[in-house]
Design an enzyme around this catalytic site. Structure first.
Site, PDB file in Angstrom:
ATOM      1  N   THR A 133      29.597  -0.451  11.144  1.00  0.00           N
ATOM      2  CA  THR A 133      28.430   0.070  11.868  1.00  0.00           C
ATOM      3  C   THR A 133      28.048   1.488  11.434  1.00  0.00           C
ATOM      4  OG1 THR A 133      29.740   1.038  13.649  1.00  0.00           O
ATOM      5  CG2 THR A 133      29.086  -1.263  13.916  1.00  0.00           C
ATOM      6  N   GLU A 146      -4.140 -19.398  -3.331  1.00  0.00           N
ATOM      7  CA  GLU A 146      -2.811 -19.205  -2.719  1.00  0.00           C
ATOM      8  C   GLU A 146      -2.819 -18.076  -1.690  1.00  0.00           C
ATOM      9  OE1 GLU A 146      -3.687 -18.458  -5.792  1.00  0.00           O
ATOM     10  OE2 GLU A 146      -2.612 -16.737  -6.639  1.00  0.00           O
ATOM     11  N   THR A 173      24.592   2.361   9.899  1.00  0.00           N
ATOM     12  CA  THR A 173      23.531   2.332  10.918  1.00  0.00           C
ATOM     13  C   THR A 173      23.538   3.631  11.721  1.00  0.00           C
ATOM     14  OG1 THR A 173      23.607  -0.066  11.069  1.00  0.00           O
ATOM     15  CG2 THR A 173      22.729   1.086  12.980  1.00  0.00           C
ATOM     16  N   CYS A 182      -7.121 -18.913 -11.927  1.00  0.00           N
ATOM     17  CA  CYS A 182      -7.644 -17.692 -12.541  1.00  0.00           C
ATOM     18  C   CYS A 182      -7.419 -17.719 -14.064  1.00  0.00           C
ATOM     19  CB  CYS A 182      -7.059 -16.464 -11.856  1.00  0.00           C
ATOM     20  SG  CYS A 182      -8.171 -15.047 -11.955  1.00  0.00           S
ATOM     21  N   HIS A 241      -8.158 -17.181  -6.324  1.00  0.00           N
ATOM     22  CA  HIS A 241      -6.735 -17.315  -5.962  1.00  0.00           C
ATOM     23  C   HIS A 241      -6.597 -17.985  -4.590  1.00  0.00           C
ATOM     24  CE1 HIS A 241      -4.931 -14.957  -9.216  1.00  0.00           C
ATOM     25  NE2 HIS A 241      -6.069 -14.295  -9.201  1.00  0.00           N
TER      26      HIS A 241
END
Ligand code: GLN
Length: 544
Positions: free
Chosen positions: A187, A518, A190, A382, A516
């Protein structure tokens, strides 16, 4: 009044802050709240448009033509909310704005400084366009402690101080590493990261702890105690089987509940998570699989084709099949021992994605030829559409057919455009102009030919809107010979001048698009071109 959620990261980069922000937004949305997510990038580029995909992953393009960070793609895919230029800002853009103002004389008499001028500009960006949003999530790129992100941290500190008491929440995403030799989760990183953040004047209200293994209750309490947050506000974030499981997983750990509690909201509706259960079910329980080859240039880094990868997964979800993607370096087909058939024969479909530059282009053209001749489903996006047209032109007898992007050519089947119409009027570019932000960018309409393959794919639509990012176009002077060769231009710009879509009616599934698609696919709403393409791959899999 919009509430603000600030998301920072600590310990290491690549913790998945973007996915976390997108997932939290999706959970709040599932409770009926209106959300918006913004990304602050501390680097000095004005936008990521000129960065190599190897540096920064894909450049995500919005409807309003902004070239943005790929996290905005996650935001859109998880919430369905279209991102705007005003949702991504970089230090470069902030400084550019301030220096332009300074030269104009707007600060006459004043010394221009990071505090207050840069921090004010950051705050202005964060607080703009609040609309009727309930929550605005702000993700700060980079890791706490980076020199570049300091002005952003200071702006957050000021906003936390200046807005209403229960109007902001700070979430810090950290890592809780597992040390095999000790057999323990640690830990300390953190704790250090939270201390670093606190030294900048930001006390986190919640911690999202990425970990490979479950975090024991005792560690959760320890983190809470040392980091001065409630134990329930320490949310474990374990690795998920798929990115689409993350919202449900974080919900299970209490993320949205604790966020609402942090804001003092006690009457929040229960979330409707049915959409996410369905997405996870489709992803986790496939009833078949297909293998699709992507013949491109940046195949070494999956993030370079992030949206494409996800859109193919969504196409698979539409048919409840798993899509195995084989990333193939187009340059391999340009070498003497690059055996195209051996690589492409096992595939159920071939996709040539967007890209820039000449490298690998002959390999891509060879892949198009293989798909055309062998009648393997083909999707060109494209640059991929441009390669499909060059391949067709060579077949039609134009042996020198090429793109002016690759150098001077006697047969410019693909050429630079210097003028085109947009909603804002006539756009003009010089051939040797700046590279940054000067392509045909953002949403443009295309008119579809009735009864064409694509109009059926788009459920009978005659006009569609899709996002663009390119400098070159298929040269309409070649339309006639290409149509004789079997290519049909079934989508054109509304003024009829720019080719948007080509298809081959004599082929089971052969589509090239200048845009595009996607970028607009969602897990709960797969893009029709991708579900169509995966459907064709499934047919092919049944045949072979
Ligand atoms: N390089 C090509 C162009 O600029 C294609 C761009 C792309 O695929 N996004 O037109």
């Amino acid at each position: 009044m919009a509430r603000y959620i600030f998301i920072t990261g600590g310990v290491v980069s690549s913790l998945g802050k973007g996915l976390m922000a997108a997932s939290l937004a999706a959970l709040l949305q599932a409770r009926g709240y209106k959300v918006r997510i913004r990304k602050f990038d501390p680097y000095l580029n004005v936008d990521p448009g000129t960065m190599s995909p190897y540096q920064h992953g894909e450049v995500y393009v919005t409807d309003d033509g902004a070239e943005t960070d790929l996290d905005l793609g996650h935001y859109e895919r998880f919430t369905g909310v279209s991102a705007h230029q005003s949702d991504n800002v970089t230090s470069g853009r902030i400084y550019q704005q301030i220096i332009t103002r300074e030269r104009r004389g707007d600060y006459l008499g004043a010394t221009v400084q990071v505090i207050p001028h840069v921090t004010d500009a950051i705050k202005q960006f964060a607080l703009a366009d609040q609309g009727d949003h309930d929550f605005i999530l702000c993700e700060i790129g980079g890791t706490v402690g980076d020199i570049e992100s300091l002005p952003f941290m200071e702006a957050i500190r000021q906003m936390r101080n200046g807005l209403e008491p229960l109007q902001t929440l700070s979430i810090h995403v950290t890592l809780v590493p597992y040390i095999a030799a000790a057999g323990e989760l640690k830990t300390k990183p953190t704790q250090h990261s939270v201390r670093e953040l606190a030294s900048l004047g930001i006390k986190p209200d919640m911690l999202l702890c990425r970990a490979e293994r479950p975090i024991p209750e005792s560690d959760r309490r320890k983190i809470a105690q040392f980091c001065n947050v409630r134990a329930e506000a320490v949310i474990p974030a374990l690795d998920a089987p798929s990115i689409y499981s993350v919202p449900l997983q974080y919900h299970g750990e209490g993320l949205d509940r604790e966020v609402l509690r942090g804001f003092g909201i006690t009457d929040a509706p229960e979330p409707d998570l049915s959409r996410w259960y369905d997405v996870v079910d489709r992803y986790s329980n496939p009833e078949g699989e297909v293998t699709i080859g992507v013949v491109g240039k940046y195949v070494g880094l999956p993030d370079a084709y992030k949206s494409l990868n996800e859109a193919l997964v969504h196409g698979g979800m539409a048919h409840r099949v798993k899509v195995n993607i084989r990333w193939i370096d187009a340059e391999v087909f340009e070498q003497d021992d690059g055996d195209i058939a051996a690589q492409l024969e096992p595939l159920h479909a071939i996709l040539v994605p967007g890209g820039f530059g000449e490298r690998g282009s002959e390999g891509k053209i060879a892949a198009v030829r293989f798909a055309r001749q062998r009648k393997v489903p083909f999707f060109g996006i494209c640059l991929g559409m441009q390669m499909a047209c060059i391949e067709g032109a060579r077949e039609a007898g134009f042996a020198a057919a090429s793109s002016t992007e690759f150098g001077a050519t006697g047969e410019p089947v693909v050429g630079i455009i210097t003028e085109w119409m947009s909603e804002a009027g006539l756009q003009k570019r010089a051939e040797d102009g700046d590279l940054g932000g000067t392509m045909r960018l953002g949403a443009y309409d295309a008119a579809l030919t009735g009864n064409s393959h694509v109009s059926r794919i788009y459920h009978g639509a005659r006009t569609i809107s899709e996002r663009h990012r390119h400098r070159y176009e298929v040269n309409s002077a070649y339309i006639e010979p290409l149509e004789k060769q079997g290519l049909v231009f079934s989508g054109m710009s509304p003024d009829g001048l720019l080719p948007e879509i080509v298809e081959r009616p004599d082929h089971p599934w052969f589509v090239g698009v200048q845009f595009h698609p996607e970028l607009k696919s969602k897990p709960f709403d797969p893009h029709p071109l991708f579900s169509g393409f995966v459907g064709a791959a499934l047919e092919q899999a049944r045949l072979v």
